[in-house]
Design a protein around this motif. Structure first.
Motif, PDB file in Angstrom:
ATOM      1  N   CYS A  18      30.770  26.789  41.278  1.00  0.00           N
ATOM      2  CA  CYS A  18      32.296  27.270  40.777  1.00  0.00           C
ATOM      3  C   CYS A  18      32.353  28.595  40.077  1.00  0.00           C
ATOM      4  CB  CYS A  18      32.761  25.951  40.147  1.00  0.00           C
ATOM      5  SG  CYS A  18      32.926  24.651  41.219  1.00  0.00           S
ATOM      6  N   THR A  20      31.414  31.307  40.639  1.00  0.00           N
ATOM      7  CA  THR A  20      31.647  32.350  41.680  1.00  0.00           C
ATOM      8  C   THR A  20      32.699  31.929  42.767  1.00  0.00           C
ATOM      9  OG1 THR A  20      29.835  31.634  43.023  1.00  0.00           O
ATOM     10  CG2 THR A  20      29.481  33.440  41.231  1.00  0.00           C
ATOM     11  N   ILE A  22      35.515  31.647  45.858  1.00  0.00           N
ATOM     12  CA  ILE A  22      36.149  32.430  46.589  1.00  0.00           C
ATOM     13  C   ILE A  22      37.450  32.962  45.724  1.00  0.00           C
ATOM     14  CG2 ILE A  22      37.908  32.408  48.509  1.00  0.00           C
ATOM     15  CD1 ILE A  22      36.004  30.401  49.928  1.00  0.00           C
ATOM     16  N   GLU A  23      37.963  34.281  45.931  1.00  0.00           N
ATOM     17  CA  GLU A  23      39.135  34.926  45.232  1.00  0.00           C
ATOM     18  C   GLU A  23      39.716  35.298  46.451  1.00  0.00           C
ATOM     19  OE1 GLU A  23      39.806  38.895  43.017  1.00  0.00           O
ATOM     20  OE2 GLU A  23      38.291  37.812  42.072  1.00  0.00           O
ATOM     21  N   ARG A  24      41.074  34.917  46.586  1.00  0.00           N
ATOM     22  CA  ARG A  24      42.037  35.265  47.525  1.00  0.00           C
ATOM     23  C   ARG A  24      43.253  36.100  46.638  1.00  0.00           C
ATOM     24  NH1 ARG A  24      42.160  29.565  49.364  1.00  0.00           N
ATOM     25  NH2 ARG A  24      40.429  29.514  50.652  1.00  0.00           N
ATOM     26  N   THR A  25      43.475  37.622  47.222  1.00  0.00           N
ATOM     27  CA  THR A  25      44.572  38.063  46.535  1.00  0.00           C
ATOM     28  C   THR A  25      45.242  38.749  47.595  1.00  0.00           C
ATOM     29  OG1 THR A  25      43.285  40.128  46.336  1.00  0.00           O
ATOM     30  CG2 THR A  25      43.315  38.625  44.457  1.00  0.00           C
ATOM     31  N   GLU A  52      47.335  36.220  43.264  1.00  0.00           N
ATOM     32  CA  GLU A  52      46.335  35.431  44.022  1.00  0.00           C
ATOM     33  C   GLU A  52      47.178  34.493  44.905  1.00  0.00           C
ATOM     34  OE1 GLU A  52      44.195  33.028  40.986  1.00  0.00           O
ATOM     35  OE2 GLU A  52      43.165  34.921  40.607  1.00  0.00           O
ATOM     36  N   ARG A  54      46.954  30.673  47.561  1.00  0.00           N
ATOM     37  CA  ARG A  54      46.020  29.678  47.979  1.00  0.00           C
ATOM     38  C   ARG A  54      45.973  29.144  49.391  1.00  0.00           C
ATOM     39  NH1 ARG A  54      45.016  25.381  44.080  1.00  0.00           N
ATOM     40  NH2 ARG A  54      45.129  26.415  42.036  1.00  0.00           N
ATOM     41  N   GLN A  97      30.564  36.330  44.347  1.00  0.00           N
ATOM     42  CA  GLN A  97      32.043  36.230  44.758  1.00  0.00           C
ATOM     43  C   GLN A  97      32.244  36.525  46.154  1.00  0.00           C
ATOM     44  OE1 GLN A  97      34.081  35.229  41.727  1.00  0.00           O
ATOM     45  NE2 GLN A  97      35.836  35.185  43.197  1.00  0.00           N
ATOM     46  N   LYS A  99      35.555  37.674  48.313  1.00  0.00           N
ATOM     47  CA  LYS A  99      36.734  38.081  48.268  1.00  0.00           C
ATOM     48  C   LYS A  99      37.512  38.163  49.363  1.00  0.00           C
ATOM     49  CE  LYS A  99      35.745  40.158  43.750  1.00  0.00           C
ATOM     50  NZ  LYS A  99      35.973  41.385  42.931  1.00  0.00           N
TER      51      LYS A  99
END
Length: 140
Positions: A18, A20, A22-25, A52, A54, A97, A99
């Motif tokens: 957790c 690191t 997934i990052e969504r933007t 961000e 989801r 991470q 992205k």
């Protein structure tokens, strides 16, 4: 290859995965900049703006700026391969991470100057649509 996958999973489980993940933007820009942006009826700021998200799918996007025609449209986010089921577990547990960065650009049209032929035509179109809606509501 078989030994690497369990090792990656074990590394992700040991480190918690957790930290690191997934990052969504979504980044929204406009020409001219400074337009107020609503994403799915939620105000997120003025362009350029990054937020961000989801879920992948269709988003309602509205932009407005004084002196320019408001813009209302729908944009779709597409699922990258690393977000597919099973593969996404590796991405979540990876020690780095992952992205997903989406960028949408919009161009706003200036409002017609009052009294010009374009402004008069726009007013007439608006009146025609209003009359047809009124007539339709009376008939139904």
């Amino acid at each position: 290859m078989r030994r690497k996958v369990p090792a990656l999973l074990a590394t992700g489980l040991v480190t918690g995965g957790c930290s690191t993940g997934i990052e969504r933007t979504i980044t929204i820009t406009s020409e001219p900049p400074g337009a107020l942006v609503h994403l799915n009826e939620t105000e997120i700021g003025r362009t350029p703006v990054t937020t961000e998200f989801r879920f992948f799918g269709v988003y309602d996007v509205r932009l407005s700026r004084e002196g320019y025609e408001p813009l209302a449209t729908a944009k779709e986010t597409h699922v990258p391969i690393w977000e597919y089921p099973v593969i996404d577990l590796l991405a979540i547990l990876a020690p780095w991470q992952v992205k997903t960065a989406i960028k949408w650009d919009f161009e706003l049209e200036p409002e017609p100057e009052p009294g010009t032929a374009a402004a008069i035509e726009a007013e007439q179109d608006l009146l025609e649509r209003a009359k047809s809606l009124r007539d339709a509501s009376r008939g139904g």
